[in-house]
Each structure stands twice: as C-alpha cells, then as structure tokens.
Design a protein around this motif. Sequence first.
Motif, short mmCIF file in Angstrom:
data_model
loop_
_atom_site.label_atom_id
_atom_site.label_comp_id
_atom_site.label_asym_id
_atom_site.label_seq_id
_atom_site.Cartn_x
_atom_site.Cartn_y
_atom_site.Cartn_z
N HIS A 171 -22.04 67.53 -58.69
CA HIS A 171 -21.15 67.71 -59.84
C HIS A 171 -19.88 66.88 -59.73
N LEU A 172 -19.49 66.52 -58.52
CA LEU A 172 -18.28 65.72 -58.35
C LEU A 172 -18.41 64.36 -59.01
N ARG A 173 -19.63 63.94 -59.27
CA ARG A 173 -19.84 62.63 -59.89
C ARG A 173 -19.22 62.54 -61.28
N ILE A 174 -18.96 63.66 -61.93
CA ILE A 174 -18.23 63.61 -63.20
C ILE A 174 -16.84 63.05 -62.97
N LEU A 175 -16.14 63.59 -61.99
CA LEU A 175 -14.78 63.12 -61.70
C LEU A 175 -14.80 61.71 -61.12
N ARG A 176 -15.83 61.39 -60.36
CA ARG A 176 -15.96 60.04 -59.84
C ARG A 176 -16.21 59.04 -60.98
N PHE A 177 -16.94 59.46 -61.98
CA PHE A 177 -17.16 58.61 -63.15
C PHE A 177 -15.82 58.25 -63.79
N GLY A 187 -12.73 48.25 -70.84
CA GLY A 187 -13.21 48.63 -72.16
C GLY A 187 -13.65 50.09 -72.21
N ALA A 188 -14.41 50.41 -73.25
CA ALA A 188 -14.86 51.79 -73.45
C ALA A 188 -15.78 52.23 -72.32
N MET A 189 -15.71 53.52 -72.00
CA MET A 189 -16.59 54.07 -70.98
C MET A 189 -18.03 54.08 -71.49
N ASP A 190 -18.97 53.96 -70.54
CA ASP A 190 -20.38 53.99 -70.87
C ASP A 190 -20.71 55.30 -71.60
N LYS A 191 -21.25 55.18 -72.80
CA LYS A 191 -21.48 56.36 -73.64
C LYS A 191 -22.48 57.33 -73.00
N VAL A 192 -23.53 56.81 -72.39
CA VAL A 192 -24.53 57.68 -71.78
C VAL A 192 -23.89 58.52 -70.67
N GLY A 193 -23.11 57.86 -69.82
CA GLY A 193 -22.44 58.58 -68.73
C GLY A 193 -21.41 59.55 -69.23
N LEU A 194 -20.66 59.17 -70.26
CA LEU A 194 -19.63 60.06 -70.79
C LEU A 194 -20.25 61.28 -71.46
N ASP A 195 -21.31 61.06 -72.22
CA ASP A 195 -21.96 62.20 -72.87
C ASP A 195 -22.53 63.17 -71.84
N ALA A 196 -23.13 62.64 -70.77
CA ALA A 196 -23.66 63.52 -69.72
C ALA A 196 -22.52 64.28 -69.04
N ARG A 203 -19.55 72.53 -64.89
CA ARG A 203 -20.00 72.58 -63.49
C ARG A 203 -18.90 72.13 -62.52
N ILE A 204 -17.87 71.50 -63.02
CA ILE A 204 -16.76 71.10 -62.14
C ILE A 204 -16.17 72.34 -61.45
N GLY A 205 -16.19 73.46 -62.15
CA GLY A 205 -15.63 74.69 -61.59
C GLY A 205 -16.35 75.19 -60.36
N GLU A 215 -10.18 63.68 -55.66
CA GLU A 215 -10.55 62.74 -56.71
C GLU A 215 -9.41 62.52 -57.70
N LEU A 216 -8.74 63.60 -58.05
CA LEU A 216 -7.64 63.49 -59.01
C LEU A 216 -6.50 62.64 -58.46
N MET A 217 -6.18 62.84 -57.19
CA MET A 217 -5.10 62.06 -56.56
C MET A 217 -5.42 60.57 -56.57
N ARG A 218 -6.68 60.22 -56.45
CA ARG A 218 -7.07 58.81 -56.46
C ARG A 218 -7.16 58.27 -57.89
N THR A 219 -7.44 59.14 -58.83
CA THR A 219 -7.55 58.69 -60.22
C THR A 219 -6.19 58.34 -60.80
N VAL A 220 -5.19 59.18 -60.55
CA VAL A 220 -3.89 58.99 -61.22
C VAL A 220 -3.19 57.71 -60.79
N VAL A 221 -3.58 57.12 -59.67
CA VAL A 221 -2.92 55.89 -59.22
C VAL A 221 -3.73 54.65 -59.56
N ALA A 222 -4.86 54.81 -60.22
CA ALA A 222 -5.72 53.67 -60.56
C ALA A 222 -5.11 52.86 -61.70
N PRO A 223 -5.41 51.57 -61.78
CA PRO A 223 -4.77 50.69 -62.77
C PRO A 223 -4.97 51.11 -64.22
#
Length: 414
Positions: A171-177, A187-196, A203-205, A215-223
């Motif tokens: 389930h962590l792959r959602i946040l990794r996505f 550009g725009a995120m892959d629609k198939v991955g975003l819809d999934a 399930r993140i819960g 994951e969140l700490m690494r996301t907020v500093v990304a370009p």
Amino acid sequence: MTGSSAPAGTFQLRAYWLSAPSLAAVFDALEPVAPVRVVGGAVRNALMGEPISDVDLATEAVPEAVAKAAHAAGLRVHETGIEHGTLTLVSQKVAYEVTTLREDVTTDGRRATVSFTRDWARDAARRDFTMNALYVDRFGDGIDFTGGYADCLARRVRFIGDADQRILEDHLRILRFFRFNAAYGNGAMDKVGLDASRRHKARIGALAVERICHELMRTVVAPNAAAVLRLVGEEDFLPGLLPGPYEIDTFTALVALERRIGRQPTPPLAIAALLGFDREAFEVAATALRFSRRDRARALDAIAAARFMPPHSLPQIHASLYEHGAEAFVDGLLVGAACGADLVDLPRLVEVARQWRRPRLPVSGNDLLEQGGEAGPELGERLKHLEGVWRQSDFSLDKMHLLAIDRRSRSGKE
C-alpha cells in the motif's frame, strides 16, 4: 543474457561511476559466480541527469554464494536484509547493496514473502515503477523488461503491469507514486496509476505511521512537490494524519525562500507551511505522524521566532538571535516572509545570523555572592535582572559595570 522468461529491450548507459574502482572490485568478486548488474535508482537517476547516491546491484547468485565470493575477495559483508536476499558489501569504504533476484510468493499490502529466482524478467515484474526496473552491467549495457527506459527519458512515473495489483502488494506504493512524481515527474500524473491510487487510498491507513512519515518527509522537499501535494490535500489522502486542503501558496513561498538563501527545503518547516504555520494544527499533525523531537521542535521554534519578524534594528536582531538561536532565527525569518512579512534585507539578515556567536553573560552567581547575599531564589532574580539590563545594552555592558549595577540595586533595597 541469462535466465530470462521475457524479451527485453536494450539500451546503453554511459556513467562515470560504473568505472569506479570500488564498484569494479564488487563486479570482479561476483561475476565468476553469477551475472550481476546495477539496478534501480542509480540507473534511473543517471538516465535523467539526477544526482546519484547509492548504487545497488542484483545478481542470480544466492546470498550464501554472494557472501562467500565477497569474503574471498577481501570485501566486508553485512547481513542487512538477508531474509529478503540482501547483503551489503563494503568495497574500499563504499557500501553496495547486493540482492538476489526474487519474486513475490505472498503479499499483504505491508510486507512480502519472496523466493529467489534466476529470471531477470520476474525480478523486474515484482518492482513498483518501470523506471526502477532497469539493469546495467559493468559496461553500461542495459536491459529493460517494462518500458522503463522510455519512461525515464519522458520523466513518466508508471506502475509496472497492473497498477491495482502493485498497490495491493504494498500500500505504500500510493505514497511512493506521489513522491516519485514530485521528484521526477514531468507534466500530468499517469492516469492509470492515479486512478488506482484513488481507488485504494483508504488502505494507506493500514500502514505503519513511520513509513507514511518517511515518504511524506521526502515528498515535501522534491522539486515538483507543490502540484502533487495540492492533489494529496484536496483529495484527502492522509485523513487523521495531515488533513487537507493545504496552504500551497504558503508552502511554495517557503520553498522558494529556502532556495533563495542557498539551502534545501526543510521537511518539518515545509509540513508546517502546508498547515499555514498554525501551531495547534502542526502539533496535532506532528503527534499523529510521530515526528521526532528534533523535527517537532524545529518547526515550533520557527513559528515562535516568526512572531518577532521582521526586526527593525541591529539590537533587535541581536536580541532575537540571543533568544531563539541562529537556526530558529533564520527559520523564523523564512516563516515570516512566507506569511507576508516585508523582508527586503533577507540575505543580509541571514548572513548576520550565520556570523553570530552567542555571547555569555559576563557575571556569574559566584561573582554576585562575593558582593553579598545568599544562594537561592534571590540570587536567581539578581542574575535575571542583570541579564535583562545586559540585553538592553545590546550585550555591551561588561562585568565591572554589571557588578556596579548589582551593588546599586542591592543598596536601594536595603
């Protein structure tokens, strides 16, 4: 190519680090036993022109054979993840993770049971994103079973195979996505991955909070974090942990200010910015996400220091530095500016803070006792009074003057 059940595309990678002596020693040790290739992040980042940190390898050899070959070559071996086929080999003081090719046997969304294989295509199929399933040998000859090479060049983050299945495996792959889109996407995120991801966001819960926070700490500093975080907040992917919607304009302003003074974004400050630097909201989120004491304090100190920004004189700058410390002072400047404070001299103020050396009160309790009085609360009040006078003088009064003030103060009370 050996042991592959699926046709693979090929590509060529030219990277200076492939010829590093430390990596060459690992190849020399393991290749007589079984094929070995660099895999994952190092290949991905090299293709996209991103910095390289760790170099990981995959091999057909089982861990016992890897360890035996490494020992024979004089390399140090650490069993960092042997239950999943991973050993860390230390070559010329450089650590390389070497993992046996594997495939999932069972998964429950949080962990997997694996079995070893000699099939490179099966190993690729169990990975998360196509850009993470690329392999190169020591000469830079690459193999690609999933279309990851083209996705790297296009900066397209795409799940391997069935996106729903990949998420159900972990389930962590959602946040990794989201993190990979923030770090590498264009550009725009892959629609198939975003819809999934949308279908399975509840399930993140089920994940450990520590994994979510990482994951969140690494996301907020990304370009490219702002656009990704806007979606995460608007669609409430983190209810009860970091509920949205987020203050994206404040977040964007803070990140720009941090980069303006030559530093990378600071994760706890970035998360506080998403919450509009609301102290109460941040404390709730920090508790829910189980922030470290250091990260929690960093943001709270910055929010406290920001109340006094901007300073209007050099003595005010010195007083704020003395009160909060250089780190919190600079953080407070950035928070204040992100919230709209007029800080036209930001670079100069930051430079003053970087050169600041906290002064020490020139008098001690023993100095005061020599002038009379007793230890205890009264002595503490005398010291506190002198420290206040000293601060008001912009820390200019010396020991002699402070002791004279203490004598006058005591004589006035007697």
